[in-house]
Design a protein around this motif. Structure first.
Motif, mmCIF file in Angstrom:
data_model
loop_
_atom_site.group_PDB
_atom_site.id
_atom_site.type_symbol
_atom_site.label_atom_id
_atom_site.label_comp_id
_atom_site.label_asym_id
_atom_site.label_seq_id
_atom_site.Cartn_x
_atom_site.Cartn_y
_atom_site.Cartn_z
ATOM 1 N N CYS A 49 17.599 -33.182 -14.310
ATOM 2 C CA CYS A 49 17.936 -32.718 -12.960
ATOM 3 C C CYS A 49 16.720 -32.480 -12.071
ATOM 4 C CB CYS A 49 18.742 -31.418 -13.028
ATOM 5 S SG CYS A 49 20.195 -31.494 -14.098
ATOM 6 N N CYS A 52 15.093 -34.651 -9.063
ATOM 7 C CA CYS A 52 15.624 -34.660 -7.692
ATOM 8 C C CYS A 52 15.897 -33.259 -7.165
ATOM 9 C CB CYS A 52 16.915 -35.480 -7.633
ATOM 10 S SG CYS A 52 16.717 -37.235 -8.017
ATOM 11 N N HIS A 53 16.385 -32.365 -8.020
ATOM 12 C CA HIS A 53 16.768 -31.025 -7.585
ATOM 13 C C HIS A 53 15.691 -30.005 -7.973
ATOM 14 C CE1 HIS A 53 20.889 -32.113 -6.487
ATOM 15 N NE2 HIS A 53 20.916 -32.861 -7.579
ATOM 16 N N THR A 55 14.613 -25.744 -8.225
ATOM 17 C CA THR A 55 15.066 -24.347 -8.248
ATOM 18 C C THR A 55 13.863 -23.533 -7.757
ATOM 19 O OG1 THR A 55 14.451 -24.220 -10.598
ATOM 20 C CG2 THR A 55 16.769 -24.607 -10.095
ATOM 21 N N SER A 91 11.155 -29.776 -6.954
ATOM 22 C CA SER A 91 11.515 -31.083 -7.501
ATOM 23 C C SER A 91 10.347 -32.048 -7.407
ATOM 24 C CB SER A 91 12.721 -31.660 -6.765
ATOM 25 O OG SER A 91 12.384 -31.931 -5.418
ATOM 26 N N PRO A 106 18.420 -33.909 -1.890
ATOM 27 C CA PRO A 106 19.287 -33.189 -2.833
ATOM 28 C C PRO A 106 19.103 -31.684 -2.696
ATOM 29 C CG PRO A 106 18.194 -35.030 -3.925
ATOM 30 C CD PRO A 106 17.562 -34.891 -2.570
ATOM 31 N N ASP A 108 18.721 -27.632 -3.252
ATOM 32 C CA ASP A 108 18.135 -26.744 -4.239
ATOM 33 C C ASP A 108 19.259 -26.105 -5.054
ATOM 34 O OD1 ASP A 108 15.533 -24.996 -4.953
ATOM 35 O OD2 ASP A 108 17.282 -23.684 -4.844
ATOM 36 N N LEU A 109 19.052 -25.952 -6.368
ATOM 37 C CA LEU A 109 20.122 -25.477 -7.243
ATOM 38 C C LEU A 109 19.906 -24.045 -7.749
ATOM 39 C CD1 LEU A 109 20.853 -28.654 -9.422
ATOM 40 C CD2 LEU A 109 21.950 -27.904 -7.302
#
Length: 244
Positions: A49, A52-53, A55, A91, A106, A108-109
């Motif tokens: 992940c 691309c993403h 945190t 990322s 994409p 942010d998670l």
């Protein structure tokens, strides 16, 4: 705090778009006290992940400390973009490249599990299926017309819709009854579900790293209030005893 507010606002449009999918969500039985699960989830996130993403509201060394991962192990095995162990978890892809390749950067998670809910994320990651009409060849039952590839497909195998045909007013209607992998992935269905659950566990931790500590502190606070209430009642009785 401003960055966190902006991140939540950025996720709200996607939440509204996904709200229309009438799919029964599966229960994500995550366990934030399970350090092994959190470590596996962090490994899955960084390998599948983080390209691309991001945190970006947490740091590598804080995650390593909370999850019981030695910093040298984190640095050598879970950081792939040349970042330092004290850096924010951004990322590997630039916003410019992301906009050119995906049409938008994409999201942010960090807060995704808190904004959408763990059950939503868990069901979403298990609801991809083959759809040749989509740019990346896949669609999603929970998030129709999804704009991302199924990055966990090597683990799950190729997922296809299972449908049954029934007659409604004399016409054939195709009804989706589930999704089934063709079995060419690296994992069995049970192993894949556990991997997704570990990933969700990590994302729930990312959304609120101090959740367990907050809950433990809450019991102490409630206990203090209960004891203080008893003394308050006794003091009130003593104060008013001689008042006529």
């Amino acid at each position: 705090m401003k960055r966190i507010i902006f991140a939540v606002l950025a996720l709200l449009p996607g939440l509204a778009m996904a709200a229309g999918a009438s799919v029964q969500l599966d229960k994500a039985d995550y366990d934030l006290s399970d350090k092994a699960s959190l470590q596996r989830g962090a490994t899955t996130f960084m390998n599948y992940c983080a390209g691309c993403h991001s945190t970006q509201y947490q740091r590598y060394n804080r995650v390593a400390e909370d999850l019981g991962i030695p910093e040298d192990l984190m640095r050598d095995n879970l950081i792939f973009n040349g970042a330092k162990v004290g850096d924010l978890m951004k990322s590997s892809i630039s916003e410019k490249d992301a906009a050119r390749w995906f049409g938008a950067s994409p999201p942010d998670l960090t807060l995704v599990a808190r904004v959408r809910g763990a059950d939503w994320v868990y069901t979403y990651l298990r609801s991809f299926y083959v759809d040749p009409t989509r740019p990346f060849g896949v669609n999603n039952l929970v998030f129709p017309s999804v704009g991302m590839p199924h990055v966990l497909e090597p683990l799950q195998g190729t997922p296809r819709l299972e449908q049954e045909t029934r007659l409604v007013d004399g016409q054939e209607v195709h009804e989706t009854i589930g999704i089934k992998s063709d079995g060419n992935g690296e994992m069995t269905n049970e192993e894949y579900d556990q991997t997704v659950l570990d990933l969700v566990n990590f994302l729930v931790y990312s959304a609120e790293p101090v959740k367990l500590e907050r809950e433990r502190m809450g019991f102490w606070v409630l206990g203090f209030i209960a004891i203080f209430f008893i003394f308050t009642v006794l003091l009130k009785k003593e104060f008013w005893r001689d008042v006529h």
